[in-house]
Design an enzyme around this catalytic site. Structure first.
Site, PDB file in Angstrom:
ATOM      1  N   ARG A 280     -12.622   7.060   8.322  1.00  0.00           N
ATOM      2  CA  ARG A 280     -12.261   5.649   8.455  1.00  0.00           C
ATOM      3  C   ARG A 280     -13.265   4.750   7.738  1.00  0.00           C
ATOM      4  NH1 ARG A 280      -7.858   2.613   8.616  1.00  0.00           N
ATOM      5  NH2 ARG A 280      -8.099   0.725   9.865  1.00  0.00           N
TER       6      ARG A 280
ATOM      7  N   ASP B 109      -8.996  -5.523  -5.811  1.00  0.00           N
ATOM      8  CA  ASP B 109      -8.590  -4.265  -5.182  1.00  0.00           C
ATOM      9  C   ASP B 109      -9.154  -3.093  -5.990  1.00  0.00           C
ATOM     10  OD1 ASP B 109      -7.293  -2.091  -4.028  1.00  0.00           O
ATOM     11  OD2 ASP B 109      -5.363  -3.104  -3.888  1.00  0.00           O
TER      12      ASP B 109
ATOM     13  N   SER C  89       0.848  -1.187   0.000  1.00  0.00           N
ATOM     14  CA  SER C  89       0.000   0.000   0.000  1.00  0.00           C
ATOM     15  C   SER C  89       0.887   1.242   0.000  1.00  0.00           C
ATOM     16  CB  SER C  89      -0.952  -0.041   1.199  1.00  0.00           C
ATOM     17  OG  SER C  89      -1.925   0.976   1.105  1.00  0.00           O
TER      18      SER C  89
ATOM     19  N   HIS D  62      -8.111  -4.639  -1.252  1.00  0.00           N
ATOM     20  CA  HIS D  62      -6.825  -4.025  -0.931  1.00  0.00           C
ATOM     21  C   HIS D  62      -6.224  -4.583   0.353  1.00  0.00           C
ATOM     22  CE1 HIS D  62      -3.714  -1.010  -1.092  1.00  0.00           C
ATOM     23  NE2 HIS D  62      -4.018  -0.590   0.115  1.00  0.00           N
ATOM     24  N   ASP D  63      -7.047  -4.940   1.318  1.00  0.00           N
ATOM     25  CA  ASP D  63      -6.564  -5.447   2.600  1.00  0.00           C
ATOM     26  C   ASP D  63      -6.145  -6.909   2.561  1.00  0.00           C
ATOM     27  OD1 ASP D  63      -6.548  -3.237   4.183  1.00  0.00           O
ATOM     28  OD2 ASP D  63      -8.337  -3.736   5.339  1.00  0.00           O
TER      29      ASP D  63
END
Length: 362
Positions: free
Chosen positions: A218, A308, A149, A341-342
């Site tokens: 967040r 992603d 990232s 993405h995680d």
């Protein structure tokens, strides 16, 4: 102001004064880091791990801090990043609030936090500062630099600007430049923070903290870190057990809303809002496409995830092509993880073999 240095963190001082890419300097800056394994006599077995936006240097348990780290399944004796063979260093990014100097740190010239007086942070600043951790440890060259990232962006900047510091590169879910969609998401996150009245131009306190803005920022981030496939598989249209509160007819009704709220509340009081602004913007500014064609690597592994949406897999494919054009033998992996993405933080069934196999070949 909010600084959250993990127990057991070590610190490397930066040259004082330390000059940023924007030409401004600060005194007494430092970088937080942790280590695992043993550096050999030739200092030739070092792996440098560069962190993402919200990560600290505690990537795995240590004697000083036995709590699990954010990459615990990857680092340790016999693991993919095998500390029986490698000396592993993880640095917390410059600009963070996790031990390294950032906007929440005390400005020695004023006796107050830097806040918005912190220099304009770039990804290149983060890469420059990481090289001083290597110097502090007596390491001329990291055999492998690993970044995911934002950390993957920092790793690319380090390879471009400090070619003698890295031989091999593992770049995960990163980008050579920010796409409009990614910029848009991060822009909305920053706007949510800045529009919270308690942000107060960056002059908030622990008692008067822009919690609503950070919660919204967040939540936007978490939505972009995962994929629609995962959201559907985990939550579907499951509703909460309780009925909607008559006093709040548009309140939470679905399980996915409750998940986002819980995730946001766990985060907001453990990250400094001004640090978030500076680090987020640094990613938007990043642009190294042309430079990657001139790096001097012995080899590289570039990993992307097909689901992603924040750093689409096409961006990792582009990085691999650019590195290959420089002459570096480059392997590109496009992983079919549903976790977006995680995935590098959760889909270890795919990421552990990929990293282990590459390191075994070195």
């Amino acid at each position: 102001m909010m600084e959250f240095t993990p127990a057991g963190s070590l610190f490397a001082p930066l040259p004082s004064p330390y000059t940023f890419r924007d030409g401004r300097s600060i005194e007494g800056a430092r970088i937080a880091y942790e280590t695992w394994g043993t550096l050999n006599a030739q200092a030739s077995n070092a792996i440098l791990i560069l962190t993402g936006l919200s990560a600290n240097a505690h990537a795995a348990a240590t004697d000083a801090n036995p709590s699990p780290g954010w990459w615990e399944p990857m680092i340790g004796s016999g693991k993919a990043i095998d500390t029986d063979n490698w000396f592993v260093v993880c640095v917390n990014s410059l600009g963070s609030c996790k031990g390294s100097t950032g906007p929440a740190s005390m400005n020695p010239d004023t006796g107050t936090p830097y806040r918005l007086d912190f220099p304009n942070l770039t990804i290149e600043d983060a890469a420059d500062s990481a090289t001083h951790v290597l110097e502090h440890l007596g390491i001329e060259t990291a055999q492998v630099v690993i970044g995911a990232s934002m950390g993957g962006m920092t790793a690319l900047a380090l390879a471009c600007d400090h070619p003698h510091r890295v031989r091999h590169l593992i770049d995960v879910s990163a980008a050579a430049t920010a796409l409009p969609f990614s910029i848009a998401v991060r822009s909305l996150q920053r706007e949510a923070i800045r529009l919270d009245p308690l942000w107060d131009g960056g002059n908030y306190t622990d008692e008067s903290y822009p919690e609503s803005g950070m919660r919204m920022a967040r939540k936007l981030g978490v939505i972009s870190y995962r994929s629609a496939i995962e959201w559907d598989g985990r939550f579907g249209r499951v509703r909460l057990d309780s009925d909607t509160d008559d006093d709040d007819p548009f309140g939470m009704e679905f399980a996915v809303e409750s998940y986002l709220e819980g995730h946001a509340r766990r985060f907001v009081r453990y990250f400094d809002p001004n640090s978030y602004l500076f680090m987020s913007r640094a990613m938007d500014w990043f642009e190294r496409i042309e430079d990657l064609q001139r790096v001097q690597l012995d080899s590289a592994l570039v990993i992307g995830v097909q689901t992603d949406i924040l750093f689409p897999v096409q961006q990792q494919e582009q990085i691999a092509e650019l590195l290959a054009s420089s002459g570096a033998p480059t392997q590109f992996l496009s992983l079919p993880s549903p976790q977006g993405h995680d995935a590098f933080l959760v889909d270890y069934d795919r990421f552990i073999p990929a990293v282990r196999d590459y390191l075994h070949r070195l």
